[in-house]
Design a protein around this motif. Sequence first.
Motif, PDB file in Angstrom:
ATOM      1  N   UNK A 318       0.830  -1.210   0.000  1.00  0.00           N
ATOM      2  CA  UNK A 318       0.000   0.000   0.000  1.00  0.00           C
ATOM      3  C   UNK A 318       0.864   1.259   0.000  1.00  0.00           C
ATOM      4  N   UNK A 319       2.029   1.160   0.645  1.00  0.00           N
ATOM      5  CA  UNK A 319       2.976   2.279   0.643  1.00  0.00           C
ATOM      6  C   UNK A 319       3.421   2.574  -0.798  1.00  0.00           C
ATOM      7  N   UNK A 320       3.739   1.502  -1.528  1.00  0.00           N
ATOM      8  CA  UNK A 320       4.183   1.674  -2.924  1.00  0.00           C
ATOM      9  C   UNK A 320       3.054   2.271  -3.764  1.00  0.00           C
ATOM     10  N   UNK A 322       0.679   4.035  -2.640  1.00  0.00           N
ATOM     11  CA  UNK A 322       0.524   5.417  -2.143  1.00  0.00           C
ATOM     12  C   UNK A 322       1.434   6.374  -2.901  1.00  0.00           C
ATOM     13  N   UNK A 323       2.651   5.926  -3.180  1.00  0.00           N
ATOM     14  CA  UNK A 323       3.581   6.786  -3.935  1.00  0.00           C
ATOM     15  C   UNK A 323       3.038   7.019  -5.342  1.00  0.00           C
ATOM     16  N   UNK A 324       2.505   5.942  -5.945  1.00  0.00           N
ATOM     17  CA  UNK A 324       1.943   6.099  -7.302  1.00  0.00           C
ATOM     18  C   UNK A 324       0.774   7.089  -7.271  1.00  0.00           C
ATOM     19  N   UNK A 325      -0.024   7.019  -6.210  1.00  0.00           N
ATOM     20  CA  UNK A 325      -1.167   7.952  -6.101  1.00  0.00           C
ATOM     21  C   UNK A 325      -0.662   9.395  -5.988  1.00  0.00           C
ATOM     22  N   UNK A 326       0.405   9.589  -5.218  1.00  0.00           N
ATOM     23  CA  UNK A 326       0.973  10.941  -5.105  1.00  0.00           C
ATOM     24  C   UNK A 326       1.381  11.450  -6.483  1.00  0.00           C
ATOM     25  N   UNK A 327       1.994  10.561  -7.270  1.00  0.00           N
ATOM     26  CA  UNK A 327       2.443  10.987  -8.610  1.00  0.00           C
ATOM     27  C   UNK A 327       1.226  11.310  -9.486  1.00  0.00           C
ATOM     28  N   UNK A 372      -0.193   4.951   2.989  1.00  0.00           N
ATOM     29  CA  UNK A 372      -0.963   3.702   3.130  1.00  0.00           C
ATOM     30  C   UNK A 372      -2.459   4.007   3.121  1.00  0.00           C
ATOM     31  N   UNK A 373      -2.859   5.045   3.843  1.00  0.00           N
ATOM     32  CA  UNK A 373      -4.286   5.388   3.893  1.00  0.00           C
ATOM     33  C   UNK A 373      -4.789   5.802   2.508  1.00  0.00           C
ATOM     34  N   UNK A 377      -7.788   3.918   0.619  1.00  0.00           N
ATOM     35  CA  UNK A 377      -8.991   4.638   0.167  1.00  0.00           C
ATOM     36  C   UNK A 377      -9.212   4.424  -1.338  1.00  0.00           C
ATOM     37  N   UNK A 378      -8.116   4.471  -2.096  1.00  0.00           N
ATOM     38  CA  UNK A 378      -8.210   4.277  -3.549  1.00  0.00           C
ATOM     39  C   UNK A 378      -8.773   2.894  -3.879  1.00  0.00           C
ATOM     40  N   UNK A 379      -8.363   1.882  -3.097  1.00  0.00           N
ATOM     41  CA  UNK A 379      -8.855   0.524  -3.329  1.00  0.00           C
ATOM     42  C   UNK A 379     -10.240   0.292  -2.710  1.00  0.00           C
TER      43      UNK A 379
END
Lengths: 548, 364
Positions: A318-320, A322-327, A372-373, A377-379
């Motif tokens: 989820x951390x990984x 999360x980074x993609x979501x930030x991008x 992670x959150x 949330x995205x999933x």
Amino acid sequence: MRNVLSPVNLLLGLILIIATIFRLYYLSSVPPLDLDEYGIYYNAFSIATQGIDEWGRHFPLFFESFGDFKLSLDIYLVAALFKIFEPSAFWLRFPSVIFSVLYIPLVFLLTTNLTGKRNWGILGAVLVSLIPYSIFYSHSIGASISASLPIFASITFFILGMKKEKRWTYVLISMLCLVVAIYAYPLAWIIAPLLILAYTYFLWKEKRIRLVMYYAFFVVAAVPILLQFFIGGSQIRLSNTSAIAYDRGPFTETQAFRQTAENDLLSNILHNKATTSGYILVNNYLKHFNISYLGFDKTEPLIQISPYPPLYLVLLPFYVFGIIILIQRRKDPRYLLLLYVLLIAPLPSAITEGAVHPKRYLASLGLESILVVLALQEFKIHKRKLVTALLAIILAVEVFIFVRFFYGEYAAKSDQLFYAKARMIEEKAKVVWPKSQLFYTTESLGEPQIYPLVGAQYSPIRYQQTRNAERRDNWVFVRSFDNLYFEDSIENLIPEMKKVMIYPSYGIFSDSELRQLESHFCFDINGSKNYLLLKKQYLEVTFKECLP
Amino acid sequence: MFTLNHPTISILELQQLPIQILQLIPAESWWILRIPQAILILLSVILLAKYFFKKNYLFAFAQLFTMPWLIINAHELNFAVSFYILGISLYLTRPNLKKWVVILFLMVSGFLIFSQFDSLLDIISSRFSLLVHSLNLTTLFMQMEPNSSYVKVPRNGYFFLIYLIPFLSIIYQEARIKANIFILYIAPLLFSVIFFFLFPSDHSIQAASGILLLMSLMVVSGTIRLIQGSRVRTSIATVLIALSSIFFFEMYLRQYPVMYAGERSEGKFLVMEYVRDTDARKYYLPADADLKYLLSILPSTFSRKNIVFISQQSEWLSLETQCRKKEVVCILDEGTIKEYPIGKDDTSITPIRLRNYLSIYYIL
């Protein structure tokens, strides 16, 4: 009143209370105090009792201590607590517990802001209260959580103020947090200016005069730091820890490469200080994003270094994501700023030897919970009850394993690995010194004078008067004072002991040192402790007159 | 192709072939055994470049062909790896062959499972740790081989550092998973992970070859997207790839063979050559399985020469006077010489020096 007592707020309060209690458990002994903590202890004690540091300076902004010029925030906070309560290791570390716990409301606020839902905020708060680094660094003073918390607060307030009318108030608070951070730990000296650059980017089209005023404020506040760094002697910290010191491993390897190639033109172009430094720095930087570092690798206990990875395994994917979501959401300035923080956070650790150095990477603390959150949330994980339950169970198991490790295996190992002899000296000094003489060698001690100073809570003024110290390479070495005698080897100490010994006297020695003392003195052995690091046993002895 | 004789062929490579084949070829030319493997890998690269990057075929081919991990695998004889790379390439590029590739993969996997492992759980746990460390960013882009120095080119990852940019860029662009992409890419990825677990070696570069192949395709896709339609960007990318290639070849061809000479058992080859090229009445050598193997594939020397392998330290001590005779050659290893009465600094002892100036064998 009704709003304050809403279920979410009550839940947040409950998390805060549980996290605080949890962090206070064995606070003073797990892990044992390290050298820097002893230094902070005695300087805080000196400030609280006499208003001077261990070198006799009144309320200094930088504490010379062992010659490393410690920053002042931790020491003054501890001094305030020592003024109110009886000085002890518990109160010494208490500020770190508070810093660690304060992450919880900040993550709650930031996650709520990003997700738009307070429930997700609560999840973020729970996660940050359980993250291994958050727990580990709450049990250590002077190991940078006092800098990382105000940095995180600065980011949080800046983001919270982004779409508000009173935006500039938030910006001011954000700047104030950065000022606090630069007086807490040197990692902020790199992160704070880079954050200010980012803030400038976001505020550039707004009131520039106000922006310039805030900068002026920050710069004025930072002037003493700059002076201290360039003139006052703090460069020693950087030179001692630099990853690109030319006398270390990779540069020797570079020399070998050139020799192999007989110093031809190609080897001179490819293997030089610039390419080697670049290689080291990029390698160090990338290590912070290695999956083995993030979720897998455990290390043997080391001083001020968390032996546990920063993330629980179940959170790693989820951390990984999360980074993609930030991008993906980088057009929103809030996400862009967080992405920027994620990228700059490893810098203080990357420029130092032995990266990843978790305490210098602490500027990332809190971010992992938010990422992670965001991924959860995205999933739409809340709509998949079975998966949620499964994840919660795995997380609970992982937290249990970590807690058992921290208070079990790590506590036991660190007790025998770190400063075993130092603690024996501290304990003995508490009871017998300076009324009686205390002897030991400096082996494995670092700064041999600090432990009895802390143990006996020795008067700072008397310490100034009786101390015999010398400076070497900007570092300060105390040779002796009052009834305390130490030398770098037992061979050097024995003649000194013969000269000054008044019975009964006390000493802490290794088994091999004691064998050499046997032919010169009579003594009783009172107790012992194993020191795993040097594979030695240390014994506490009472010297007595030999019977004819 | 021109550099296939680098690095020196290792015992691990030779052991994959029957002794009868090796005996047909002079020791100096053993490297030609790598040619079929290099051709298979070249074929895979051509297939992939042509199928996936039609318009940019040449650029993709050049980029794939200069991938450090592929170059190294072309220089390391391992049929399992080359057939696996070819298999995955066929799976990806020839839809009508998919079924056969899968069947072949399952058969090979089954064979490996039942033939290689004593304790499957232990192996899986250690392989998992190796897989995690092999997929670290620093392993992929900065320093390959987390567990072994056998193929560890200094300061080089499996990919050039500059490929980190297209790699991250393609992850960002292709974050959305579609069903057909899943079947096409995730299936070979799963195969590759299984292959990693089954491959009985600590050399990640070989075990992870399937995963690295898929990552290579990502890197090439990312690069092509980044440079598309811009001559300036194409030129910059070309220059950067060329510079990275120069750095890699300098390290691989010149530094690595010296730095890790011991890892590739160079000392044993030197002992073999010494025995082959000298003419003594009797040779006393350490009882080392690799040495015995190397000498066994030199029939012309081994059958004629009187070689005695010594395993016990006490036997060496009793041979001291024998070894001093002119017509007798004793070659002692590092461990034995330490305990030997003369000591390795004695003038009567000649060390066999590796390219990194270390000695692990001493001629008495």
